[in-house]
Scaffold this motif. Sequence first.
Motif, PDB file in Angstrom:
ATOM      1  N   ARG A  37      -0.233 -10.149 -11.486  1.00 49.90           N
ATOM      2  CA  ARG A  37      -1.461 -10.388 -12.246  1.00 49.90           C
ATOM      3  C   ARG A  37      -2.585 -10.782 -11.288  1.00 49.90           C
ATOM      4  O   ARG A  37      -2.343 -11.357 -10.214  1.00 49.90           O
ATOM      5  CB  ARG A  37      -1.264 -11.490 -13.285  1.00 49.90           C
ATOM      6  CG  ARG A  37      -1.005 -12.870 -12.706  1.00 49.90           C
ATOM      7  CD  ARG A  37      -0.958 -13.936 -13.785  1.00 49.90           C
ATOM      8  NE  ARG A  37      -0.712 -15.270 -13.242  1.00 49.90           N
ATOM      9  CZ  ARG A  37      -1.673 -16.074 -12.789  1.00 49.90           C
ATOM     10  NH1 ARG A  37      -2.946 -15.677 -12.808  1.00 49.90           N
ATOM     11  NH2 ARG A  37      -1.380 -17.276 -12.324  1.00 49.90           N
ATOM     12  N   PRO A  38      -3.830 -10.448 -11.643  1.00 49.32           N
ATOM     13  CA  PRO A  38      -4.958 -10.803 -10.779  1.00 49.32           C
ATOM     14  C   PRO A  38      -5.252 -12.298 -10.817  1.00 49.32           C
ATOM     15  O   PRO A  38      -4.970 -12.982 -11.808  1.00 49.32           O
ATOM     16  CB  PRO A  38      -6.120  -9.997 -11.372  1.00 49.32           C
ATOM     17  CG  PRO A  38      -5.743  -9.788 -12.800  1.00 49.32           C
ATOM     18  CD  PRO A  38      -4.253  -9.677 -12.830  1.00 49.32           C
ATOM     19  N   ALA A  40      -8.410 -15.219 -10.097  1.00 45.49           N
ATOM     20  CA  ALA A  40      -9.846 -15.399  -9.906  1.00 45.49           C
ATOM     21  C   ALA A  40     -10.081 -15.788  -8.443  1.00 45.49           C
ATOM     22  O   ALA A  40      -9.361 -16.634  -7.902  1.00 45.49           O
ATOM     23  CB  ALA A  40     -10.370 -16.483 -10.841  1.00 45.49           C
ATOM     24  N   ARG A  61      -5.477  -3.099  -6.186  1.00 50.76           N
ATOM     25  CA  ARG A  61      -5.384  -2.935  -7.637  1.00 50.76           C
ATOM     26  C   ARG A  61      -5.973  -4.119  -8.396  1.00 50.76           C
ATOM     27  O   ARG A  61      -6.543  -3.970  -9.475  1.00 50.76           O
ATOM     28  CB  ARG A  61      -3.924  -2.758  -8.057  1.00 50.76           C
ATOM     29  CG  ARG A  61      -3.248  -1.519  -7.501  1.00 50.76           C
ATOM     30  CD  ARG A  61      -1.860  -1.377  -8.094  1.00 50.76           C
ATOM     31  NE  ARG A  61      -1.128  -0.275  -7.491  1.00 50.76           N
ATOM     32  CZ  ARG A  61      -0.057  -0.420  -6.714  1.00 50.76           C
ATOM     33  NH1 ARG A  61       0.412  -1.643  -6.474  1.00 50.76           N
ATOM     34  NH2 ARG A  61       0.550   0.623  -6.200  1.00 50.76           N
ATOM     35  N   HIS A  62      -5.817  -5.328  -7.830  1.00 49.99           N
ATOM     36  CA  HIS A  62      -6.191  -6.540  -8.558  1.00 49.99           C
ATOM     37  C   HIS A  62      -7.369  -7.287  -7.934  1.00 49.99           C
ATOM     38  O   HIS A  62      -7.755  -8.341  -8.430  1.00 49.99           O
ATOM     39  CB  HIS A  62      -4.981  -7.472  -8.658  1.00 49.99           C
ATOM     40  CG  HIS A  62      -3.820  -6.868  -9.393  1.00 49.99           C
ATOM     41  ND1 HIS A  62      -3.799  -6.726 -10.754  1.00 49.99           N
ATOM     42  CD2 HIS A  62      -2.653  -6.325  -8.930  1.00 49.99           C
ATOM     43  CE1 HIS A  62      -2.665  -6.146 -11.122  1.00 49.99           C
ATOM     44  NE2 HIS A  62      -1.953  -5.899 -10.036  1.00 49.99           N
ATOM     45  N   GLY A  63      -7.937  -6.732  -6.862  1.00 53.81           N
ATOM     46  CA  GLY A  63      -9.057  -7.413  -6.205  1.00 53.81           C
ATOM     47  C   GLY A  63     -10.342  -7.388  -7.004  1.00 53.81           C
ATOM     48  O   GLY A  63     -11.199  -8.264  -6.841  1.00 53.81           O
ATOM     49  N   GLY A  64     -10.502  -6.373  -7.868  1.00 56.08           N
ATOM     50  CA  GLY A  64     -11.675  -6.303  -8.727  1.00 56.08           C
ATOM     51  C   GLY A  64     -12.965  -6.017  -7.977  1.00 56.08           C
ATOM     52  O   GLY A  64     -12.978  -5.485  -6.858  1.00 56.08           O
ATOM     53  N   SER A  65     -14.074  -6.420  -8.583  1.00 49.72           N
ATOM     54  CA  SER A  65     -15.394  -6.116  -8.034  1.00 49.72           C
ATOM     55  C   SER A  65     -15.682  -6.860  -6.736  1.00 49.72           C
ATOM     56  O   SER A  65     -16.578  -6.487  -5.979  1.00 49.72           O
ATOM     57  CB  SER A  65     -16.483  -6.443  -9.062  1.00 49.72           C
ATOM     58  OG  SER A  65     -16.436  -7.817  -9.420  1.00 49.72           O
ATOM     59  N   HIS A  68     -16.122  -4.949  -3.352  1.00 50.90           N
ATOM     60  CA  HIS A  68     -17.292  -4.127  -3.023  1.00 50.90           C
ATOM     61  C   HIS A  68     -18.061  -4.644  -1.815  1.00 50.90           C
ATOM     62  O   HIS A  68     -18.613  -3.859  -1.044  1.00 50.90           O
ATOM     63  CB  HIS A  68     -18.223  -4.031  -4.234  1.00 50.90           C
ATOM     64  CG  HIS A  68     -17.594  -3.371  -5.417  1.00 50.90           C
ATOM     65  ND1 HIS A  68     -18.126  -3.450  -6.698  1.00 50.90           N
ATOM     66  CD2 HIS A  68     -16.459  -2.621  -5.530  1.00 50.90           C
ATOM     67  CE1 HIS A  68     -17.350  -2.781  -7.533  1.00 50.90           C
ATOM     68  NE2 HIS A  68     -16.338  -2.271  -6.856  1.00 50.90           N
ATOM     69  N   ALA A  89     -10.316   3.022  -3.249  1.00 47.78           N
ATOM     70  CA  ALA A  89     -11.223   1.965  -3.704  1.00 47.78           C
ATOM     71  C   ALA A  89     -12.593   2.054  -3.042  1.00 47.78           C
ATOM     72  O   ALA A  89     -13.516   1.354  -3.466  1.00 47.78           O
ATOM     73  CB  ALA A  89     -10.611   0.596  -3.438  1.00 47.78           C
ATOM     74  N   VAL A 139      -5.663 -12.824  -3.985  1.00 50.90           N
ATOM     75  CA  VAL A 139      -6.366 -12.162  -5.088  1.00 50.90           C
ATOM     76  C   VAL A 139      -5.411 -11.770  -6.217  1.00 50.90           C
ATOM     77  O   VAL A 139      -5.854 -11.289  -7.264  1.00 50.90           O
ATOM     78  CB  VAL A 139      -7.144 -10.928  -4.599  1.00 50.90           C
ATOM     79  CG1 VAL A 139      -8.197 -11.329  -3.580  1.00 50.90           C
ATOM     80  CG2 VAL A 139      -6.222  -9.861  -4.014  1.00 50.90           C
ATOM     81  N   TYR A 140      -4.107 -11.957  -6.014  1.00 47.20           N
ATOM     82  CA  TYR A 140      -3.143 -11.658  -7.081  1.00 47.20           C
ATOM     83  C   TYR A 140      -1.934 -12.576  -6.938  1.00 47.20           C
ATOM     84  O   TYR A 140      -1.703 -13.179  -5.885  1.00 47.20           O
ATOM     85  CB  TYR A 140      -2.709 -10.192  -7.061  1.00 47.20           C
ATOM     86  CG  TYR A 140      -1.865  -9.798  -5.864  1.00 47.20           C
ATOM     87  CD1 TYR A 140      -0.472  -9.862  -5.904  1.00 47.20           C
ATOM     88  CD2 TYR A 140      -2.454  -9.344  -4.684  1.00 47.20           C
ATOM     89  CE1 TYR A 140       0.308  -9.510  -4.816  1.00 47.20           C
ATOM     90  CE2 TYR A 140      -1.690  -8.987  -3.587  1.00 47.20           C
ATOM     91  CZ  TYR A 140      -0.310  -9.062  -3.659  1.00 47.20           C
ATOM     92  OH  TYR A 140       0.449  -8.719  -2.575  1.00 47.20           O
TER      93      TYR A 140
END
Length: 228
Positions: A37-38, A40, A61-65, A68, A89, A139-140
């Motif tokens: 699971r990701p 925060a 996969r779970h790093g999110g925005s 960027h 990504a 991050v996960y």
Amino acid sequence: MTATVLVLRPQPGADETAARARAMGLTPVVAPLFTVRPLAWEAPAAERFDAVMLTSANAVRHGGSGLHAFLHLPCYAVGEATAAAAGGAGFGMVRSGDADAAALLERMAADGIGRALHLCGRERRADHHASVQVTVVPVYATEPTGGLTDAARLAIEDGAVALLHSPRAAMRFAALAGDARSKVAVAAISSAAAAAAGGGWRAAAAAAEPTDAALLELAAKLCQTERR
């Protein structure tokens, strides 16, 4: 003996391994011991780093925005799957290695990387290098499932080959298998995973290199050897 392989890694990797196993004529039983699971996380300033370090595709996969901000940096990844996820990504400069984090750090040092951001799991092995300052940002998280499924227990009774993708999975499977370990063979992705599994198995061996393909090749050999 059976040509059944017990796939214990988390999803979506479990289904990917199962597909490769079927293509090799093996019968996979998918029974992940962990879920991912990701978490925060707050992205540090990108200018603090020379490169990003990835040791699992789960970080992508779970790093999110938050990823960027670092896409312009060179990305060093362990394994082809992690490198492919990084490229997908948006990382433009991806360098991969098929060994482990320690070998990846050696390569980074040789390339002149002095400061690296390691996006990783909450549960991880600590790796260090004298020439590379590594900032670790989880991050996960990888968390245990409820245990062995009925299908997994039947596969053990039938003499399956269990695929151990990490030392942590090896330790947990050993604990769950208990006295039934003498009925099952284990194929470990590394010598560290093999050591973590302990003894008492019907057979045990480590893959020639820490990749899913090499692990499945080993499992197929164990099945063939024991059917002679």
